[in-house]
Design a protein around this motif. Sequence first.
Motif, mmCIF file in Angstrom:
data_model
loop_
_atom_site.group_PDB
_atom_site.id
_atom_site.type_symbol
_atom_site.label_atom_id
_atom_site.label_comp_id
_atom_site.label_asym_id
_atom_site.label_seq_id
_atom_site.Cartn_x
_atom_site.Cartn_y
_atom_site.Cartn_z
ATOM 1 N N ILE A 195 22.143 57.269 0.810
ATOM 2 C CA ILE A 195 23.461 57.856 0.536
ATOM 3 C C ILE A 195 23.828 57.685 -0.931
ATOM 4 N N VAL A 196 23.653 56.480 -1.446
ATOM 5 C CA VAL A 196 23.999 56.212 -2.839
ATOM 6 C C VAL A 196 23.109 57.007 -3.784
ATOM 7 N N VAL A 197 21.816 57.076 -3.488
ATOM 8 C CA VAL A 197 20.891 57.808 -4.361
ATOM 9 C C VAL A 197 21.238 59.296 -4.375
ATOM 10 N N VAL A 198 21.548 59.876 -3.207
ATOM 11 C CA VAL A 198 21.879 61.298 -3.143
ATOM 12 C C VAL A 198 23.164 61.592 -3.907
ATOM 13 N N ILE A 199 24.191 60.774 -3.694
ATOM 14 C CA ILE A 199 25.464 61.001 -4.390
ATOM 15 C C ILE A 199 25.291 60.867 -5.897
ATOM 16 N N ALA A 200 24.563 59.834 -6.334
ATOM 17 C CA ALA A 200 24.348 59.642 -7.771
ATOM 18 C C ALA A 200 23.541 60.790 -8.362
ATOM 19 N N SER A 201 22.571 61.306 -7.617
ATOM 20 C CA SER A 201 21.775 62.432 -8.115
ATOM 21 C C SER A 201 22.634 63.684 -8.257
ATOM 22 N N VAL A 202 23.524 63.919 -7.305
ATOM 23 C CA VAL A 202 24.430 65.073 -7.404
ATOM 24 C C VAL A 202 25.343 64.938 -8.614
ATOM 25 N N VAL A 203 25.857 63.734 -8.833
ATOM 26 C CA VAL A 203 26.712 63.506 -10.004
ATOM 27 C C VAL A 203 25.931 63.750 -11.287
ATOM 28 N N ALA A 204 24.695 63.246 -11.367
ATOM 29 C CA ALA A 204 23.878 63.444 -12.564
ATOM 30 C C ALA A 204 23.582 64.923 -12.790
ATOM 31 N N TYR A 205 23.373 65.675 -11.708
ATOM 32 C CA TYR A 205 23.115 67.108 -11.850
ATOM 33 C C TYR A 205 24.358 67.864 -12.323
ATOM 34 N N LEU A 206 25.529 67.474 -11.816
ATOM 35 C CA LEU A 206 26.758 68.172 -12.167
ATOM 36 C C LEU A 206 27.176 67.936 -13.614
ATOM 37 N N VAL A 207 26.899 66.750 -14.137
ATOM 38 C CA VAL A 207 27.311 66.448 -15.512
ATOM 39 C C VAL A 207 26.239 66.829 -16.527
ATOM 40 N N TYR A 208 25.149 67.404 -16.059
ATOM 41 C CA TYR A 208 24.086 67.855 -16.970
ATOM 42 C C TYR A 208 24.595 69.063 -17.758
ATOM 43 N N PHE A 227 7.601 68.600 -0.215
ATOM 44 C CA PHE A 227 8.657 69.600 -0.371
ATOM 45 C C PHE A 227 9.892 69.138 -1.152
ATOM 46 N N LEU A 228 10.086 67.839 -1.362
ATOM 47 C CA LEU A 228 11.362 67.374 -1.908
ATOM 48 C C LEU A 228 11.248 66.690 -3.253
ATOM 49 N N THR A 229 10.086 66.695 -3.879
ATOM 50 C CA THR A 229 9.955 65.961 -5.142
ATOM 51 C C THR A 229 10.817 66.560 -6.251
ATOM 52 N N LYS A 230 11.107 67.885 -6.196
ATOM 53 C CA LYS A 230 11.954 68.488 -7.224
ATOM 54 C C LYS A 230 13.368 67.923 -7.196
ATOM 55 N N LEU A 231 13.812 67.482 -6.008
ATOM 56 C CA LEU A 231 15.164 66.930 -5.899
ATOM 57 C C LEU A 231 15.270 65.539 -6.506
ATOM 58 N N PHE A 232 14.122 64.877 -6.740
ATOM 59 C CA PHE A 232 14.158 63.522 -7.307
ATOM 60 C C PHE A 232 14.312 63.529 -8.828
ATOM 61 N N TYR A 233 14.283 64.706 -9.426
ATOM 62 C CA TYR A 233 14.303 64.786 -10.882
ATOM 63 C C TYR A 233 15.558 64.142 -11.467
ATOM 64 N N TYR A 234 16.697 64.301 -10.783
ATOM 65 C CA TYR A 234 17.974 63.864 -11.343
ATOM 66 C C TYR A 234 18.412 62.489 -10.840
ATOM 67 N N ILE A 235 17.538 61.758 -10.188
ATOM 68 C CA ILE A 235 17.930 60.422 -9.710
ATOM 69 C C ILE A 235 18.141 59.503 -10.915
ATOM 70 N N PRO A 236 19.331 58.909 -11.078
ATOM 71 C CA PRO A 236 19.583 58.027 -12.230
ATOM 72 C C PRO A 236 18.843 56.701 -12.092
ATOM 73 N N MET A 237 18.323 56.225 -13.187
ATOM 74 C CA MET A 237 17.634 54.937 -13.198
ATOM 75 C C MET A 237 18.596 53.795 -12.880
ATOM 76 N N ALA A 238 19.847 53.926 -13.298
ATOM 77 C CA ALA A 238 20.834 52.876 -13.027
ATOM 78 C C ALA A 238 21.061 52.711 -11.531
ATOM 79 N N THR A 239 21.024 53.809 -10.786
ATOM 80 C CA THR A 239 21.202 53.726 -9.338
ATOM 81 C C THR A 239 20.007 53.072 -8.671
ATOM 82 N N LEU A 240 18.801 53.420 -9.099
ATOM 83 C CA LEU A 240 17.614 52.764 -8.547
ATOM 84 C C LEU A 240 17.623 51.270 -8.870
ATOM 85 N N ALA A 241 18.066 50.898 -10.061
ATOM 86 C CA ALA A 241 18.176 49.479 -10.401
ATOM 87 C C ALA A 241 19.188 48.785 -9.499
#
Length: 692
Positions: free
Chosen positions: A312-325, A448-462
């Motif tokens: 949940i956290v990774v998906v939300i953070a990725s959406v935020v990173a994509y929107l502010v790009y 099928f989903l590796t393209k969606l991992f492009y915007y995962i923030p490193m801070a969230t994974l940490a």
Amino acid sequence: MSEIQGAGGDAGVAGYTDLTAAEEEERESPQEQALNAGEEQEEKEAAAPPPDSPETGYTDLIAGDDEPEDDSCPGGLCQKRLFKDYGKKRLPVVTWGPNYDMDKGKGDLIAGSTVGLMVIPQGLAYAITASLPPVYGLYASYVGVFTYIFFGTSKDVTVGPTSILSSLVASTAEGDIYYSICLSFVAGIYMLVLGMLEFGWVMWLISYPTITGFTSAAAIRIAAGELGDLFGIPDWDSDFIDVVYDCFTKYNQIRWTDTVLGLTSLLVLLLLWLLQQLAAKKVSEEIQFYGFTYRYYIWRCLWYVGLMRNIIVVVIASVVAYLVYVNDTYPFYIVGYIQPGLPGFSFSVFSTFKYKWTSLLLDGLIIALIGLLEGLVIAQSFSKKNKYEINQSQEMVALGMCNILGSFLWSYPVTGSFSRSSVNSESGVRTPFGGFWTGLLVILCLLFLTKLFYYIPMATLAAVIIFAVIFMINFCIPVRMWKSRKMGTVCWVVSFTAVLLLGVEWGICVAVVFDLLLVVAANLYPTTHVHDMGDGVILVEVDSGVNYLSVNFIRNKVEEALYWERKRFLFSSSTSVSAIIIDCRKLSEFDMSALEGFRCLSEDCKHEEVCLLTVGLPYNYQEDLENLGVVLPNFSTTDEAVLSAKREVNLSLAIRNRVESGITASNDYRTFNNDDTTQQDFYTPDASSNNT
């Protein structure tokens, strides 16, 4: 009843013609015996539960062959049975596989899918911990779970990348992908060989305080190494000492965007974890008091929401990173491109052996031992919790096969994961087949989903990594051990400090060596008590075995009793030492060095004219001493030995006093009344000297 011979059911046999008529009536014919035996067999089969009934659990499925053993089988059949039993031992899937049904499949599907959604973000994060591209965390997440289905004996364990092994790979491989994959192969070979040789006992060399100290220190090192990604600081070191230095020198490089996102991710993870704990409590209360009401299903859904906190956290953070790009600028450090698809089966990575085979053998051994330790502890804890049996040696074989096969598919070293195994157990997994659904989700993600991992923030994974390891830090354990066993706290401190400052691989080596030194010291200086029993009788109690390490220490203790005048403070009432009793009832071993030590001790006592006695010395040890020419009086209880020693001492003193006072030889053949005994035999001075 003897054998019944004759055709047509004749009951008469030679030698039994004197049976009475009543006995003839009571005795059954062969037809009646067969009929009754058949009825009894039907009753037993009716009373026994069916193989798939709830009364038969996972333990029954892996218990082995239910066929009766026949000791009279011919050699060929016995060999077939041995091969069959060995095959079931090495491939546990053949024992529970035939009894697999839809009910078990439903539980495995739910649990395996839940773990699969959990392992995807964890795999990406742990690969970064290992200083490898994130996709290698996914490569390591599906091969192990597929392999464990066939070789594993625990239904709860899920195999994949872990924080501790990832940290070890980072410190040994230093970002070299080929070296990391070769480490998986070498570690797997070590695990497989140890398992095939039934070396499960090797893990017993590491004590509980050492394990807990190692775990806490490793968790701190892992969390400290992720602070750079959490605060957006580039070129952050992973070594703890370097991290402390970077905290004072690179604080001005903190990026506020990554810091806000990372701390927010940690806060959300904490809130979802609290939601999971509350939901678990409410679900238990609803089942206990109200049953399966609508509130139960609401809290159950909330429990799953808390369980899926990482994704949940990774998906939300990725959406935020994509929107502010905006215009090719990223306010956060992101994962970036991840190669889609599955890796090919390759042997080219093993070319590293040509240049680094010596370091691979050493690093692979350390990773194998740590991986086995982590995996076996997890398997054993869940087997006790859920009340089924595992085979530790077979678990070593399973982990070895997971690493060996994984190395051909670009996987770095893996072992059992405690967090994912806990979720697997709580989700209701029934068999190791739950790993199939976990691996399937990872494969679908890679395809099928590796393209969606492009915007995962490193801070969230940490943040995901830090939150996963923070619960491994436990400072309550050494405090609790200090109240009962202070030496356990010392072991914990040594292990914790060594791992924290020297690194995981060298720290655990130092901790294990310290553990072994404590074991040697315990044998070198066993607990020995010296008691003054009065009248010149000394009792020496040894609370452990006598071997080549401890025999000299025990001899020194006895010599202290022999020369008590030099250490008068040890004794309070004796005026001289005339008899020494060695309590051997607690002896656990008695090697050749101990036998030689007792022989020398016997000669020393004879030279000092001191009587040497033993209590509870086993008969086989007495025979060994007699073969060396040493015959010692042996008693079953301490009281008997003390009574006999005092009698001999008093008798010897009386004889000496009479000899010194000039009494003639004819008066020496008198009897003496002792306080503890009645009339005794006559002794001559020479005889008394020999007895003492």
